[in-house]
Design a protein around this motif. Structure first.
Motif, mmCIF file in Angstrom:
data_model
loop_
_atom_site.group_PDB
_atom_site.id
_atom_site.type_symbol
_atom_site.label_atom_id
_atom_site.label_comp_id
_atom_site.label_asym_id
_atom_site.label_seq_id
_atom_site.Cartn_x
_atom_site.Cartn_y
_atom_site.Cartn_z
ATOM 1 N N THR A 123 0.822 -1.209 0.000
ATOM 2 C CA THR A 123 0.000 0.000 0.000
ATOM 3 C C THR A 123 0.856 1.259 0.000
ATOM 4 O OG1 THR A 123 -0.169 -0.125 2.401
ATOM 5 C CG2 THR A 123 -1.962 -1.096 1.123
ATOM 6 N N ASP A 124 2.043 1.184 0.562
ATOM 7 C CA ASP A 124 2.966 2.317 0.563
ATOM 8 C C ASP A 124 3.916 2.140 -0.612
ATOM 9 O OD1 ASP A 124 4.864 4.273 0.968
ATOM 10 O OD2 ASP A 124 5.404 3.629 2.993
ATOM 11 N N LEU A 125 3.794 2.981 -1.614
ATOM 12 C CA LEU A 125 4.589 2.825 -2.827
ATOM 13 C C LEU A 125 6.079 3.044 -2.601
ATOM 14 C CD1 LEU A 125 2.252 4.513 -5.441
ATOM 15 C CD2 LEU A 125 2.440 2.112 -4.824
ATOM 16 N N ALA A 126 6.461 3.657 -1.498
ATOM 17 C CA ALA A 126 7.879 3.867 -1.205
ATOM 18 C C ALA A 126 8.496 2.656 -0.511
ATOM 19 C CB ALA A 126 8.047 5.109 -0.337
ATOM 20 N N THR A 127 7.728 1.594 -0.338
ATOM 21 C CA THR A 127 8.204 0.379 0.316
ATOM 22 C C THR A 127 9.375 -0.219 -0.449
ATOM 23 O OG1 THR A 127 6.015 -0.113 1.179
ATOM 24 C CG2 THR A 127 7.517 -1.962 0.999
ATOM 25 N N GLN A 128 10.393 -0.631 0.288
ATOM 26 C CA GLN A 128 11.538 -1.284 -0.340
ATOM 27 C C GLN A 128 11.132 -2.695 -0.754
ATOM 28 O OE1 GLN A 128 15.091 -1.363 2.043
ATOM 29 N NE2 GLN A 128 16.337 -2.170 0.383
ATOM 30 N N ILE A 129 11.546 -3.114 -1.942
ATOM 31 C CA ILE A 129 11.203 -4.414 -2.506
ATOM 32 C C ILE A 129 12.447 -5.297 -2.489
ATOM 33 C CG2 ILE A 129 10.321 -5.605 -4.558
ATOM 34 C CD1 ILE A 129 8.264 -3.746 -3.352
ATOM 35 N N PHE A 130 12.260 -6.584 -2.129
ATOM 36 C CA PHE A 130 13.356 -7.543 -2.055
ATOM 37 C C PHE A 130 13.076 -8.730 -2.967
ATOM 38 C CE2 PHE A 130 13.058 -5.270 1.908
ATOM 39 C CZ PHE A 130 14.361 -4.896 2.169
ATOM 40 N N THR A 131 14.132 -9.321 -3.490
ATOM 41 C CA THR A 131 13.979 -10.459 -4.398
ATOM 42 C C THR A 131 13.406 -11.675 -3.683
ATOM 43 O OG1 THR A 131 15.850 -9.641 -5.681
ATOM 44 C CG2 THR A 131 15.178 -11.915 -6.072
ATOM 45 N N THR A 132 13.853 -11.932 -2.457
ATOM 46 C CA THR A 132 13.393 -13.116 -1.713
ATOM 47 C C THR A 132 12.937 -12.719 -0.313
ATOM 48 O OG1 THR A 132 15.550 -13.586 -0.734
ATOM 49 C CG2 THR A 132 15.098 -14.561 -2.917
ATOM 50 N N ALA A 133 12.218 -13.619 0.325
ATOM 51 C CA ALA A 133 11.801 -13.399 1.715
ATOM 52 C C ALA A 133 13.025 -13.370 2.627
ATOM 53 C CB ALA A 133 10.822 -14.486 2.153
ATOM 54 N N ASP A 134 14.041 -14.190 2.337
ATOM 55 C CA ASP A 134 15.261 -14.200 3.138
ATOM 56 C C ASP A 134 15.957 -12.844 3.130
ATOM 57 O OD1 ASP A 134 15.003 -16.834 3.929
ATOM 58 O OD2 ASP A 134 16.319 -17.617 2.355
ATOM 59 N N GLU A 135 15.966 -12.168 1.981
ATOM 60 C CA GLU A 135 16.566 -10.835 1.908
ATOM 61 C C GLU A 135 15.737 -9.828 2.704
ATOM 62 O OE1 GLU A 135 16.855 -9.713 -2.169
ATOM 63 O OE2 GLU A 135 18.485 -11.107 -2.590
ATOM 64 N N CYS A 136 14.445 -10.017 2.692
ATOM 65 C CA CYS A 136 13.525 -9.090 3.346
ATOM 66 C C CYS A 136 13.567 -9.204 4.873
ATOM 67 C CB CYS A 136 12.114 -9.360 2.830
ATOM 68 S SG CYS A 136 10.811 -8.375 3.590
ATOM 69 N N CYS A 137 13.461 -10.410 5.380
ATOM 70 C CA CYS A 137 13.286 -10.612 6.826
ATOM 71 C C CYS A 137 14.462 -10.226 7.715
ATOM 72 C CB CYS A 137 12.885 -12.059 7.091
ATOM 73 S SG CYS A 137 11.216 -12.434 6.517
ATOM 74 N N PRO A 138 15.670 -10.679 7.470
ATOM 75 C CA PRO A 138 16.738 -10.375 8.424
ATOM 76 C C PRO A 138 16.991 -8.894 8.640
ATOM 77 C CG PRO A 138 17.458 -12.053 6.882
ATOM 78 C CD PRO A 138 16.127 -11.544 6.403
ATOM 79 N N GLU A 139 16.913 -8.099 7.579
ATOM 80 C CA GLU A 139 17.215 -6.689 7.701
ATOM 81 C C GLU A 139 16.053 -5.862 8.235
ATOM 82 O OE1 GLU A 139 20.035 -6.700 3.765
ATOM 83 O OE2 GLU A 139 18.799 -4.961 4.150
ATOM 84 N N ASN A 140 14.834 -6.331 8.043
ATOM 85 C CA ASN A 140 13.693 -5.479 8.306
ATOM 86 C C ASN A 140 12.679 -6.029 9.291
ATOM 87 O OD1 ASN A 140 14.257 -3.334 6.300
ATOM 88 N ND2 ASN A 140 14.335 -5.142 5.007
ATOM 89 N N TYR A 141 12.829 -7.259 9.722
ATOM 90 C CA TYR A 141 11.861 -7.858 10.630
ATOM 91 C C TYR A 141 11.967 -7.219 12.001
ATOM 92 C CZ TYR A 141 9.096 -11.410 12.959
ATOM 93 O OH TYR A 141 8.120 -12.052 13.686
ATOM 94 N N LEU A 142 10.833 -6.854 12.581
ATOM 95 C CA LEU A 142 10.822 -6.148 13.861
ATOM 96 C C LEU A 142 10.596 -7.056 15.047
ATOM 97 C CD1 LEU A 142 8.712 -3.038 12.843
ATOM 98 C CD2 LEU A 142 11.186 -3.224 13.035
ATOM 99 N N GLY A 143 10.332 -8.328 14.813
ATOM 100 C CA GLY A 143 9.966 -9.252 15.895
ATOM 101 C C GLY A 143 11.077 -9.659 16.788
#
Length: 143
Positions: A123-143
């Motif tokens: 929904t936020d067009l400025a959202t950073q896009i990652f090729t894989t879930a692995d690239e996405c989660c370690p750097e950006n996961y808040l849990g």
């Protein structure tokens, strides 16, 4: 000699001057469709042309671009290029982005009961896009 209406698209100026109306097929160029926050093509809407919004009744003063990428670059330079292209055609990138509402990385794909990994377009067009879930989660996961 410099044209007197330099801010007006040449083909639009000519059509409006000669016929009093814009082209019935449109300019076939892209413009920022602010109503929905995306770039759309000035052409007739059809099932095979989801990039089209409709023919502009008057494109005088409208910034027109040869491609959707050029439109997004000029109007929304911070949006991922792949996401731009997908949104123009009402499609998906099949890449991942952070979903802060549930602290996961969702895939940009059609949401269905059989595909819980999909979250649709971010929904936020400025959202950073990652090729894989692995690239996405370690750097950006808040849990």
């Amino acid at each position: 000699m410099m044209p007197k209406l330099g801010w007006v698209q040449a083909d639009t100026c000519t059509a409006m001057s000669e016929t009093g109306a814009a082209s019935s097929t449109g300019t076939l160029k892209f413009y920022m469709y602010y109503k929905v926050g995306t770039c759309k093509k000035d052409c007739l809407v059809s099932a095979t042309s989801p990039e089209c919004s409709s023919v502009l009744s008057n494109s005088v003063g409208e910034a027109l671009f040869p491609t959707a990428a050029a439109c997004y670059s000029a109007k929304y330079g911070w949006i991922d290029t792949g996401l731009c292209k997908a949104m123009v055609t009402e499609g998906y990138t099949n890449k991942h982005y952070v979903s802060y509402s549930d602290y996961t990385c969702k895939k940009d794909c059609e949401t269905t009961a059989s595909s819980p990994e999909c979250g649709g377009n971010p929904t936020d067009l400025a959202t950073q896009i990652f090729t894989t879930a692995d690239e996405c989660c370690p750097e950006n996961y808040l849990g």
